[in-house]
Design a protein around this motif. Structure first.
Motif, PDB file in Angstrom:
ATOM      1  N   SER A   9       0.824  -1.207   0.000  1.00 31.60           N
ATOM      2  CA  SER A   9       0.000   0.000   0.000  1.00 31.60           C
ATOM      3  C   SER A   9       0.863   1.264   0.000  1.00 31.60           C
ATOM      4  O   SER A   9       0.479   2.275  -0.581  1.00 31.60           O
ATOM      5  N   LYS A  10       2.038   1.207   0.627  1.00 31.48           N
ATOM      6  CA  LYS A  10       2.922   2.376   0.635  1.00 31.48           C
ATOM      7  C   LYS A  10       3.388   2.726  -0.774  1.00 31.48           C
ATOM      8  O   LYS A  10       3.398   3.889  -1.170  1.00 31.48           O
ATOM      9  N   GLY A  13       0.480   4.061  -2.794  1.00 30.81           N
ATOM     10  CA  GLY A  13       0.228   5.440  -2.400  1.00 30.81           C
ATOM     11  C   GLY A  13       1.219   6.394  -3.036  1.00 30.81           C
ATOM     12  O   GLY A  13       0.844   7.477  -3.495  1.00 30.81           O
ATOM     13  N   HIS A  14       2.480   5.990  -3.081  1.00 27.57           N
ATOM     14  CA  HIS A  14       3.512   6.819  -3.718  1.00 27.57           C
ATOM     15  C   HIS A  14       3.211   7.003  -5.205  1.00 27.57           C
ATOM     16  O   HIS A  14       3.263   8.122  -5.721  1.00 27.57           O
ATOM     17  N   ARG A  16       0.390   6.710  -6.761  1.00 27.41           N
ATOM     18  CA  ARG A  16      -0.873   7.427  -6.978  1.00 27.41           C
ATOM     19  C   ARG A  16      -0.835   8.875  -6.502  1.00 27.41           C
ATOM     20  O   ARG A  16      -1.786   9.616  -6.741  1.00 27.41           O
ATOM     21  N   SER A  17       0.233   9.271  -5.838  1.00 31.63           N
ATOM     22  CA  SER A  17       0.310  10.661  -5.378  1.00 31.63           C
ATOM     23  C   SER A  17       1.283  11.489  -6.218  1.00 31.63           C
ATOM     24  O   SER A  17       1.378  12.691  -6.039  1.00 31.63           O
ATOM     25  N   GLY A  18       1.981  10.870  -7.129  1.00 35.55           N
ATOM     26  CA  GLY A  18       2.971  11.576  -7.931  1.00 35.55           C
ATOM     27  C   GLY A  18       2.400  12.211  -9.184  1.00 35.55           C
ATOM     28  O   GLY A  18       1.241  11.996  -9.548  1.00 35.55           O
ATOM     29  N   ARG A  21       0.567  10.085 -11.895  1.00 30.74           N
ATOM     30  CA  ARG A  21      -0.620   9.318 -11.473  1.00 30.74           C
ATOM     31  C   ARG A  21      -1.752   9.239 -12.492  1.00 30.74           C
ATOM     32  O   ARG A  21      -2.351   8.190 -12.638  1.00 30.74           O
ATOM     33  N   HIS A  53       8.280  12.727 -11.546  1.00 34.97           N
ATOM     34  CA  HIS A  53       8.813  13.561 -10.469  1.00 34.97           C
ATOM     35  C   HIS A  53       9.908  14.495 -10.978  1.00 34.97           C
ATOM     36  O   HIS A  53       9.965  15.663 -10.600  1.00 34.97           O
TER      37      HIS A  53
END
Length: 104
Positions: A9-10, A13-14, A16-18, A21, A53
């Motif tokens: 999940s970490k 999350g990374h 999907r938050s960049g 995404r 990024h």
């Protein structure tokens, strides 16, 4: 679609938050349709997140990926999630393929 390749999940999350995404699920689906193996797809998806990024740091959008700038970044990369910015054919080809896919 990312869950096909990542279970943590970490990491999800990374991803999907960049900045990449909006395109990653479609890129993952394209990789699957094209028959890429899961290990290769994971490398390409990581490269896609990384290049997103890098472009954001340069005030560019994902749709304006500059592969020369990304390759230059990889020479001295210390991004924590990029495993030291591994510069190999998977990273470069994954970014190139992502650029082509995200422009469609």
């Amino acid at each position: 679609m990312l869950e096909t390749y990542f279970s943590a999940s970490k990491m999800l999350g990374h991803l999907r938050s960049g900045p990449s995404r909006p395109y990653l699920d479609g890129f993952a689906a394209a990789l699957e349709r094209q028959g890429y193996g899961s290990e290769t797809a994971v490398r390409y998806l990581r490269a896609a997140a990384h290049v997103g990024h890098v472009m954001a740091e340069r005030d560019a959008s994902v749709s304006d990926i500059d592969l020369a700038a990304f390759e230059q970044h990889l020479r001295t990369c210390r991004c924590p999630r990029a495993r030291g910015g591994r510069r190999n054919h998977h990273t470069i080809y994954g970014a190139r393929l992502f650029r082509r896919t995200s422009k469609k």
